[in-house]
Design an enzyme around this catalytic site. Structure first.
Site: not given
Ligand code: COA
Length: 255
Positions: A63, A108, A111, A131
């Site tokens: 999400a 999400g 999911e 989450e």
């Molecule tokens: N929602 C909104 N934006 C997200 C996102 C999410 N779930 N996951 C990643 N992004 C965005 C980041 O904020 C970043 O934006 P920016 O370029 O403006 O800074 C962009 O996507 C790239 O992500 P980044 O974190 O820089 O890439 P990474 O390769 O270093 O790491 C992940 C990738 C997936 C490990 C990390 O982004 C992450 O942990 N995301 C969240 C995952 C999560 O907990 N999801 C559950 C949500 S319910």
């Protein structure tokens, strides 16, 4: 703004691609709505569906955390309802849906994969219900579908530790059915979809509906459902063609 979801339809196979690679395909409200629209557009013609993510890194990173960070209870409830509706639409779609998990599938995104009939992962996939570390819990079916798929102990480990597991651990846990080389994933999922699309349409929809009922009903009620489903297929073109082809020693040709 570009469309957050791409839909292609080819010979009964619909491919739905979440297309927000700069946000790692995070599923904000507009993207969820676009998935819903794509399913609706494909409903008539699709006999199998592949769901995947655009770009090299993510299936869907969950999400949209930026959007959620501004939500109160009311907005959160609406987002949860929207997520449930889309996941339910996948689960009840009248043709099989394959998640081609091409990278990160967190929250999400996990999911979304859980709502599909099959999960095929690239060896680069990393999956988790993350989450808990955001101070929330899975809200688009993860507390329910994950338990049913992998069992209570594994689901608790994933949800309570918020662990991110790689493709081979996901396979060991039963969270994905298959792991393939990253570069082979799209072709492999497409091949699976084409095989499924050639099967009898009404029987396939009936099989999916009856299998879904195993999670909804007690066994006695489920067997009643199975009896009604089974007998309703007799007299259909699917049943006539399938059995005639066997008796005539030829390949069936399902319209
Ligand atoms: N929602 C909104 N934006 C997200 C996102 C999410 N779930 N996951 C990643 N992004 C965005 C980041 O904020 C970043 O934006 P920016 O370029 O403006 O800074 C962009 O996507 C790239 O992500 P980044 O974190 O820089 O890439 P990474 O390769 O270093 O790491 C992940 C990738 C997936 C490990 C990390 O982004 C992450 O942990 N995301 C969240 C995952 C999560 O907990 N999801 C559950 C949500 S319910």
């Amino acid at each position: 703004m570009s469309d957050p979801v791409q839909l292609s339809l080819d010979d009964g196979v619909a491919t739905i691609t979440i297309d927000r690679p700069d946000r790692l395909n995070a599923l904000d409200g507009a993207t969820l709505a676009a998935v819903d629209d794509a399913l609706e557009t494909a409903r008539e013609d699709a006999r199998a569906v592949v769901v995947t993510g655009a770009g090299e890194k993510a299936f869907a990173a969950g999400a949209d955390i930026e959007r959620m960070s501004e939500m109160g209870v009311e907005a959160a409830e609406a987002y949860c309802r929207q997520g449930h509706a889309v996941m339910n639409a996948i689960e009840t779609f009248p043709a099989p849906v394959i998640a081609a998990v091409n990278g990160y599938a967190f929250g999400g995104g996990c999911e979304l994969a859980l709502a599909c009939d099959f999960r095929v992962a690239s060896e680069r996939a990393v999956i988790g219900q993350t989450e808990i570390d955001l101070g929330i819990v899975p809200g688009w079916g993860g507390t329910q579908r994950l338990v049913r798929l992998v069992g209570d102990e594994t689901a608790r480990r994933l949800v309570m530790f918020g662990e991110r597991i790689d493709a081979s651990d996901a396979y060991e846990a039963g969270l994905v059915g298959e792991v393939v080389a990253h570069d082979d994933l799209a072709a492999h999922a497409d091949e699976m979809a084409r095989e499924l699309a050639a099967k009898p349409r009404f029987a396939m929809a009936a099989a999916k509906e009856a299998l879904n009922q195993a999670h909804e009903m007690g066994q006695r009620e489920g067997l009643d459902f199975e009896r009604r489903t089974w007998s309703s297929l007799f007299g259909t073109d699917d049943q006539r063609e399938g059995m005639a082809a066997f008796l005539e020693d030829r390949e069936p040709d399902f319209a």
